[in-house]
Design an enzyme around this catalytic site. Structure first.
Site, short mmCIF file in Angstrom:
data_model
loop_
_atom_site.label_atom_id
_atom_site.label_comp_id
_atom_site.label_asym_id
_atom_site.label_seq_id
_atom_site.Cartn_x
_atom_site.Cartn_y
_atom_site.Cartn_z
N HIS A 21 0.81 -1.22 0.00
CA HIS A 21 0.00 0.00 0.00
C HIS A 21 0.85 1.27 0.00
CE1 HIS A 21 -3.69 2.03 0.00
NE2 HIS A 21 -4.37 1.28 0.84
N ASP A 63 -2.06 2.04 -4.69
CA ASP A 63 -3.36 2.31 -4.08
C ASP A 63 -4.40 1.34 -4.63
OD1 ASP A 63 -2.41 4.44 -2.55
OD2 ASP A 63 -2.63 5.83 -4.24
#
Length: 398
Positions: free
Chosen positions: A371, A375
């Site tokens: 992450h 995204d």
């Protein structure tokens, strides 16, 4: 002039090596470049070469020994050359008998039990517990010299053979197997990945009917080299990564490195674990080229013959367990890569097509994302492109 033989870093991630077998014995003549020994690294079995000529005078790491990178493992020298200084710090020195004038050592008392805490747990350091377990010693019979009677590492070392063995495990049948170098590396890499890397997962289902038809048609044209479903999946992912540079990336401390070229790592199961050989410039290679190279790399991986440049430098990974009838799973990211796709099995199931229920060949892909780099929407768009490629194979060539 004597030549010291060190345990070399035979792979970029190697921290220690296990000597499998020496090809030269003490007293054998050696020339520069000779193969001295076979060494098991964290990824493969490599050859340790001589960096000088002479006679193999001393072997300091016998067959089966595991030593850190940089350790002295042998000495090459002239037959009559004095090498005592070179090996003095490496060889174990025998204990000297005590001097007649020396005081008699005070014996260490051997207690019958060790005080425990109110909960019944014996107070001992984690290192002492591990050492006692390795030596099969019962902590209840070791005196603790630490604060409050806590047992330390030195207490266990001093106890030695005076302490009764710990009770046997309740199950009669078990086997303790020493960790291989590749299994040690897997354990270390998992700790580096699952802990520090913030994973999240995206799953998508793909209709594989057209891919199956394309595979059958291609294999009908060529009988010598068959195309597998995995080859088609690798080609689709490589093509999609070229269009989604944000997923073809490494996390680096202080920056993100985005790659223009796709170097696709593919997970291959080997006897002791897993290794990921790399198909370099996969986006530029045809389906036939990917099929041939992936097959060759997998064979070399299982034979432990991969060279370091064949399993390092990947920009994205693929792990396929579909052949084991696994419908869906999540894979662990291989740092510093930012993503990996887990491929499930292709199964027939009912699906709605143009308002009608039909039996279709379907497959699930699950993408593990770092992450810090990728995204949710970025990963989702990438997976949509992969699905479009697989559901319309002609899109891969445009």
């Amino acid at each position: 002039m004597a030549t010291r033989v060190f345990m070399e870093a035979l792979s970029p991630t190697m921290e220690e090596g296990k000597v499998l077998t020496w090809h030269k014995a003490e007293g054998d003549a050696v020339t520069d470049g000779d193969i001295l020994a076979e060494v098991e690294t964290d990824k493969a079995v490599m050859e340790l070469q001589a960096r000088g000529a002479g006679v193999l005078r001393k072997i300091l790491a016998p067959d089966g020994a595991t030593v850190p990178v940089g350790s002295l493992v042998a000495v090459i020298a002239d037959p009559d050359e004095d090498i005592s200084v070179l090996v003095a710090d490496t060889e174990a020195k025998p204990a000297e008998p005590p001097s007649p004038d020396a005081p008699t050592p005070t014996p260490v008392p051997t207690p019958t039990s060790t005080p425990a805490t109110a909960s019944g747990r014996i107070k001992a350091s984690p290192l002492a517990r591990r050492l006692a377990g390795d030596r099969g010693l019962d902590l209840a019979h070791i005196a603790g010299s630490g604060p409050g009677g806590r047992i330390t590492k030195r207490d266990v070392e001093l106890a030695g053979d005076r302490v009764p063995a710990a009770p046997a495990a309740p199950d009669d049948g078990y086997e303790d197997v020493e960790l291989s170098q590749i299994r040690k590396t897997i354990a270390r890499r998992l700790a580096q990945s699952l802990g520090p890397v913030p994973h999240f997962f995206l799953t998508i289902e793909v209709d594989m009917e057209r891919a199956a038809d394309a595979r059958a048609a291609l294999n009908a044209l060529e009988s010598r080299s068959k195309i597998s479903y995995n080859d088609i999946i690798l080609k689709a992912i490589a093509t999609a990564l070229r269009q989604h540079r944000a997923c073809n990336a490494w996390w680096q401390e202080g920056h993100i490195r985005y790659f223009d070229d796709v170097h696709l790592s593919m997970a291959v199961a080997v006897e002791d674990g897993l290794i990921t050989p790399v198909i370099r410039h996969a986006h530029l290679k045809s389906l036939r080229e990917i099929a041939a190279e992936s097959r060759q790399l997998a064979e070399r991986a299982r034979e432990r013959k991969l060279q370091p440049d064949e399993y390092t430098g990947g920009t994205f990974s693929v792990s396929n367990l579909g052949m084991f009838d696994i419908d869906e799973f999540t894979a662990v990211i291989n740092p510093p890569e930012a993503g990996i796709i887990a491929v499930g099995s292709i199964t027939e199931k009912p699906a709605v097509v143009d308002g009608n229920v039909q039996v279709r060949r379907r497959m699930r892909l699950t993408m593990s994302c770092d992450h810090r780099v990728i995204d949710g929407a970025t990963g989702a768009r990438f997976l949509q492109t992969v699905r479009r490629m697989l559901e319309n194979p002609l899109a891969m060539v445009w």
